[in-house]
Scaffold this motif. Sequence first.
Motif, PDB file in Angstrom:
ATOM      1  N   LEU B 128       0.724  -1.084   0.022  1.00  0.00           N
ATOM      2  CA  LEU B 128       0.035   0.057   0.039  1.00  0.00           C
ATOM      3  C   LEU B 128       0.751   1.218   0.081  1.00  0.00           C
ATOM      4  N   ALA B 208      -5.162   3.331   3.360  1.00  0.00           N
ATOM      5  CA  ALA B 208      -5.254   2.698   4.756  1.00  0.00           C
ATOM      6  C   ALA B 208      -3.876   3.967   5.267  1.00  0.00           C
ATOM      7  N   ALA B 212       2.411   6.084   4.644  1.00  0.00           N
ATOM      8  CA  ALA B 212       2.757   6.381   6.046  1.00  0.00           C
ATOM      9  C   ALA B 212       1.897   5.260   6.785  1.00  0.00           C
ATOM     10  N   SER B 213       1.304   4.281   5.865  1.00  0.00           N
ATOM     11  CA  SER B 213       0.469   3.215   6.625  1.00  0.00           C
ATOM     12  C   SER B 213       1.175   2.217   7.272  1.00  0.00           C
ATOM     13  N   GLU B 214       2.622   1.869   7.014  1.00  0.00           N
ATOM     14  CA  GLU B 214       3.426   1.126   7.712  1.00  0.00           C
ATOM     15  C   GLU B 214       4.072   1.699   8.893  1.00  0.00           C
ATOM     16  N   VAL B 215       3.848   3.143   9.126  1.00  0.00           N
ATOM     17  CA  VAL B 215       4.633   4.085   9.970  1.00  0.00           C
ATOM     18  C   VAL B 215       4.086   4.165  11.265  1.00  0.00           C
ATOM     19  N   SER B 216       4.611   4.045  12.545  1.00  0.00           N
ATOM     20  CA  SER B 216       4.219   4.286  13.750  1.00  0.00           C
ATOM     21  C   SER B 216       5.540   4.945  14.604  1.00  0.00           C
ATOM     22  N   ARG B 220       6.462   8.571  12.630  1.00  0.00           N
ATOM     23  CA  ARG B 220       5.246   9.030  12.286  1.00  0.00           C
ATOM     24  C   ARG B 220       5.149  10.492  12.593  1.00  0.00           C
TER      25      ARG B 220
END
Lengths: 436, 308
Positions: B128, B208, B212-216, B220
């Motif tokens: 994604l 989703a 940035a969908s895999e960033v935390s 982030r």
Amino acid sequence: MAVSWLRRLAARAPVPVFPALGVHGDAMLRELALDPGVELVGSPRHASVLLVAGGVPPDQHAALRRVHDQVPRPFATLWWRSEPLDGLENATRIDAPSALSDALIAAHRDVMLGRRGSSPRLLPDEPPNPWEGLGDDGHGGEGMMGGVPYGRPMAMNMHDDLRDGLTLDSLTFRLGPFFPALPPGMQAEVTLQGDLVQTWAVQHAPYPLGLDAVFFDARQQPVSIAELELARARYHLYRLFHGLWLAGLESVGLHVLRLARSLTPDSRVDGLRRRLARCGFFDLTMTASAALDDEQARQIGGPAARAAGLADDLRSEDANYRRLGFTPVCQQEGNTRARWWQALAEIDQSLALARQAAARDVQTSEVGSVETPRGPWREGQRPQDASHLLDELLPGLEWGEALAAIASLDLAAVSEWPLDASVAEPRTTPPEEYRA
Amino acid sequence: MIWEQLVLPTLTVLLALGIGAYAVAVLDRLIAGALGLSRAGSAWLAPLARGAWLLTQSANVTEAPDWQAWRLAPLLYLMLAAVGLALVPWSASLVATDLATSVVLWGSVEALATVVIFLHGWSANAPLALIGAYRYVALGLSYILISMFVLIGVALPAESLQFTQVVASQAELWNVIRQPLGLPLFLIVGLGVSFWGPLNLADSTDLAGGTASEVSGPPRLAWNLARAAMLVAFSGVAATVFLGGWLGPWLPGPLWLVLKMFAVLLALLLAGRLLPRLSPERCVTLMWVVLLPLSFVDLVWAGLEALL
């Protein structure tokens, strides 16, 4: 454990919740969307609480475990009318809808303040398949392209691009069953080049839809047309909310939810339609794509078929509906845009019918079959799942067009159980579907 | 010497970055609240609470990401925003770097933003995020040309590529009136460079969260901060080249600029909340078929006006 000022401050943020929807879980989602203390997020990476809403079938527990482990620590899980996974026996289970919002906020606060530990990891932190270290480049096979590193095919050009012949590396991956832009429960294997869908294979059909109990009653006995039509309008408003959320129009989406919640026969959607047309929802966010042919439209039935010009509606066979002057509304094009126009037209028509019926207290005259908002429910034949049609409909579309098309189509089967009349009442004897 | 050439410029940029990004978060929340999207808690505290939460959250790991690029991309984007802010003149004398070619440098910031945003999506090694990155490249190529023509338009009457000269050239008439097509076109560029609202093709809901969908966690936070900072930097440039920068009666120059930046931010954030996200195909068609020719018209207009 000493609680730092940072964590005390973090505990005051609205709770970012990732909803993993099980069977009939979407009803709860709509309540939470309007809750100011909760922020629904689209990726598990962006959440502080994982909310599993509704029972999840056992064959999807493996996927749920993966989603669970994708939430960054520290995080909590909450199970709404759903049995916690093995290994999470201490997780909180909530059945009363009124307690859910407070429980979510409390879970976030407790995790931040160290009053409860983070949910444990369920899976080992390693690739699903080992790195084999074979071949020239360690890719696990013979020659340049032979391997399947980590069990996945390498990105390589197996087929030409569908659109303009500009071939890019193919990217194949599985999506769902908890991807929030797809119908709950749906899982698909997708191959893309760039953002163009090359193939789409539905691997798991979406969960059956819970309809309002009045559609079930209408098959047994005459029911108030006003009530039936309001339930229909509400159903389409909920679908529109999802479409608007997907298009990035969150504030209009919440307006639609509020409208659905306080819907009366005197409600109007003219203002909403104007607002959507003016901000470009019909023209800028979607193209005239994903048009159904007659055969596909017939298989899906209901509003999707009427948006493609088929004037089939069981309400035409009901004498009392005819007395109210009912004739099916239709569009011609059968594409994504036509389906949203159709949804708005049907909401409008349902409200008009409800107004007339309420004034004269009219009831349905036919029993046995009923036109549900999903499609015709003839004797014993509920609307069936039609999600396999996506496999032929989506290839050739861009990612955004494909997802907009899915949002505009209502493909899931109708559940044999009605949705709780209001999610405010906890169910005491759960039907089979609720038990995971 | 050191104070004037090093400490003061750095301080100005950092202050503008920090306060500006915070102001963007507060303003966006107030706008959302006014449009019926209310959240619990005070709008002033919420961005800080959100930041604190992201700092306590662990940074996510994907399978075999390009680590250096993945961690560096948010910082690079933040640096681009800082470069943009360094070019903005707060008054005739207070400007971090008064380059003779500041218009050109801002153009390169816009171009490099495309690279950095692609890097952010690509390096996560996740589908994604990668789609978001691909989409952004299509958008980036489209809006940069528009930006170039609009900026050449404002450099013509100033006969200079220096932002301070561009402001000085607006002493009699602001560019927003002199070249009426310029600011609306440039605002679209602003939505593009910060992929905000209708032009958020990179980090959209249908992906989703896209790149940035895999960033935390902290990365982030850095990414969100950088996006807000880029909006601030853009609003500074837009206020400088179209709204007369520090020019204005009664109030001191820097205050005028801040007020004008607020006006630009308000327009961008409102557009972000009121308009839906464009479908990529519509977006690219709109850029090349409608907006790019309009930017030619803007340039011809500016040229004729300069000749007369």
